[in-house]
Scaffold this motif. Sequence first.
Motif, PDB file in Angstrom:
ATOM      1  N   ILE A 104      -0.699  12.202  -9.017  1.00 35.51           N
ATOM      2  CA  ILE A 104      -2.080  11.911  -8.636  1.00 35.51           C
ATOM      3  C   ILE A 104      -2.282  12.292  -7.170  1.00 35.51           C
ATOM      4  O   ILE A 104      -1.459  11.950  -6.315  1.00 35.51           O
ATOM      5  CB  ILE A 104      -2.395  10.423  -8.858  1.00 35.51           C
ATOM      6  CG1 ILE A 104      -2.219  10.078 -10.340  1.00 35.51           C
ATOM      7  CG2 ILE A 104      -3.803  10.085  -8.382  1.00 35.51           C
ATOM      8  CD1 ILE A 104      -2.298   8.607 -10.644  1.00 35.51           C
ATOM      9  N   ASN A 105      -3.370  12.999  -6.883  1.00 37.57           N
ATOM     10  CA  ASN A 105      -3.655  13.373  -5.502  1.00 37.57           C
ATOM     11  C   ASN A 105      -5.009  12.817  -5.070  1.00 37.57           C
ATOM     12  O   ASN A 105      -5.648  12.072  -5.800  1.00 37.57           O
ATOM     13  CB  ASN A 105      -3.608  14.901  -5.339  1.00 37.57           C
ATOM     14  CG  ASN A 105      -4.513  15.611  -6.336  1.00 37.57           C
ATOM     15  OD1 ASN A 105      -5.483  15.041  -6.830  1.00 37.57           O
ATOM     16  ND2 ASN A 105      -4.184  16.852  -6.646  1.00 37.57           N
ATOM     17  N   ALA A 136       0.824  -1.203   0.000  1.00 38.13           N
ATOM     18  CA  ALA A 136       0.000   0.000   0.000  1.00 38.13           C
ATOM     19  C   ALA A 136       0.859   1.255   0.000  1.00 38.13           C
ATOM     20  O   ALA A 136       0.582   2.210  -0.738  1.00 38.13           O
ATOM     21  CB  ALA A 136      -0.925  -0.002   1.213  1.00 38.13           C
ATOM     22  N   LEU A 137       1.905   1.280   0.826  1.00 37.35           N
ATOM     23  CA  LEU A 137       2.768   2.461   0.904  1.00 37.35           C
ATOM     24  C   LEU A 137       3.487   2.697  -0.419  1.00 37.35           C
ATOM     25  O   LEU A 137       3.597   3.840  -0.882  1.00 37.35           O
ATOM     26  CB  LEU A 137       3.783   2.296   2.035  1.00 37.35           C
ATOM     27  CG  LEU A 137       3.205   2.122   3.449  1.00 37.35           C
ATOM     28  CD1 LEU A 137       4.334   2.028   4.473  1.00 37.35           C
ATOM     29  CD2 LEU A 137       2.252   3.246   3.797  1.00 37.35           C
ATOM     30  N   ALA A 138       3.968   1.615  -1.037  1.00 37.89           N
ATOM     31  CA  ALA A 138       4.662   1.751  -2.316  1.00 37.89           C
ATOM     32  C   ALA A 138       3.690   2.219  -3.405  1.00 37.89           C
ATOM     33  O   ALA A 138       4.048   3.045  -4.258  1.00 37.89           O
ATOM     34  CB  ALA A 138       5.303   0.425  -2.709  1.00 37.89           C
ATOM     35  N   LEU A 163       1.959   6.559  -7.042  1.00 36.15           N
ATOM     36  CA  LEU A 163       0.867   7.377  -7.564  1.00 36.15           C
ATOM     37  C   LEU A 163       1.143   8.860  -7.324  1.00 36.15           C
ATOM     38  O   LEU A 163       0.897   9.703  -8.188  1.00 36.15           O
ATOM     39  CB  LEU A 163      -0.450   6.966  -6.914  1.00 36.15           C
ATOM     40  CG  LEU A 163      -0.996   5.592  -7.314  1.00 36.15           C
ATOM     41  CD1 LEU A 163      -2.163   5.202  -6.421  1.00 36.15           C
ATOM     42  CD2 LEU A 163      -1.424   5.582  -8.777  1.00 36.15           C
ATOM     43  N   HIS A 164       1.665   9.181  -6.149  1.00 37.87           N
ATOM     44  CA  HIS A 164       2.012  10.579  -5.858  1.00 37.87           C
ATOM     45  C   HIS A 164       3.101  11.069  -6.801  1.00 37.87           C
ATOM     46  O   HIS A 164       3.040  12.208  -7.293  1.00 37.87           O
ATOM     47  CB  HIS A 164       2.473  10.709  -4.406  1.00 37.87           C
ATOM     48  CG  HIS A 164       2.930  12.095  -4.045  1.00 37.87           C
ATOM     49  ND1 HIS A 164       2.059  13.137  -3.866  1.00 37.87           N
ATOM     50  CD2 HIS A 164       4.174  12.602  -3.860  1.00 37.87           C
ATOM     51  CE1 HIS A 164       2.743  14.237  -3.577  1.00 37.87           C
ATOM     52  NE2 HIS A 164       4.022  13.939  -3.564  1.00 37.87           N
ATOM     53  N   LYS A 212       6.407  10.849   5.433  1.00 32.00           N
ATOM     54  CA  LYS A 212       6.597  11.502   4.137  1.00 32.00           C
ATOM     55  C   LYS A 212       5.332  11.425   3.283  1.00 32.00           C
ATOM     56  O   LYS A 212       4.983  12.383   2.584  1.00 32.00           O
ATOM     57  CB  LYS A 212       7.787  10.876   3.400  1.00 32.00           C
ATOM     58  CG  LYS A 212       9.141  11.250   3.989  1.00 32.00           C
ATOM     59  CD  LYS A 212      10.282  10.794   3.099  1.00 32.00           C
ATOM     60  CE  LYS A 212      11.614  11.289   3.634  1.00 32.00           C
ATOM     61  NZ  LYS A 212      12.747  10.921   2.758  1.00 32.00           N
ATOM     62  N   LEU A 213       4.655  10.298   3.328  1.00 34.32           N
ATOM     63  CA  LEU A 213       3.415  10.166   2.572  1.00 34.32           C
ATOM     64  C   LEU A 213       2.331  11.071   3.147  1.00 34.32           C
ATOM     65  O   LEU A 213       1.565  11.695   2.396  1.00 34.32           O
ATOM     66  CB  LEU A 213       2.956   8.710   2.571  1.00 34.32           C
ATOM     67  CG  LEU A 213       3.764   7.760   1.696  1.00 34.32           C
ATOM     68  CD1 LEU A 213       3.410   6.309   2.001  1.00 34.32           C
ATOM     69  CD2 LEU A 213       3.544   8.059   0.222  1.00 34.32           C
TER      70      LEU A 213
END
Length: 236
Positions: free
Chosen positions: A28-29, A16-18, A23-24, A141-142
Amino acid sequence: MSQHHKIIIAGSGLAALATAARLHEKGINDIAIFANGLGGTPYIAAINFVLPENPYGDTPELYAEDMLKAGYQIGNKELVREMAANTLKGYELLCRWGVKFAHNDDGSIKLRHVSGHTYPRSLCQTTNLIGVEIEKIMLPKLAEAGIKFHKKSQVVNLLTNKDSKKIEGFTVIENNGEPYNVYAPVVVASWGGVGNLLGTSTYPDDVKGNTLGMAKLAGASLIDLEFIEFEPMVMM
């Protein structure tokens, strides 16, 4: 109560984190992550990658063959080979987000040789388990990048559009026990792991395999269930 986002992710482990990080990177937001725990990620001691600068002549093809052999040759060969072929991309993504791996005295990446591998290809960390390092570095960071984290949120059902038959969201239950639906054009299932599917195990409590049932009820075809984790875990 319901929520709407561009992308929703079920699970908050390494996958999920990767996914959220990539995507970021692609601009993509409005990404939201829903999970009741961190899965097996905090317990990851090392991650296997085939690095181009390895001194052994290791290749992704050999890595895939090692994994298939460890799974008694009953795994989905096409899928395993595709995953092995993309390991370098995973390594590069983690490095971009600041995850540090252990190095030798000469500055080269430290490679561990673990059971079932022809050559050393496991990357670790010197002070923490690498899974702990990944969470410590990537979670803040995410969040700073605008990823919305909904912790202690258990995904209990996938929502299927009656007309298109496509997944359009999922139902979540939080600590207060109140269910609500979350909708998005893109729904990502990053909730792997079945460690507690057959009863109590050493896996974390949120790795229970019930996600397979949700996928089946939503209309997914389940294949190769003899080999259901890339670790691999073999179920008789």
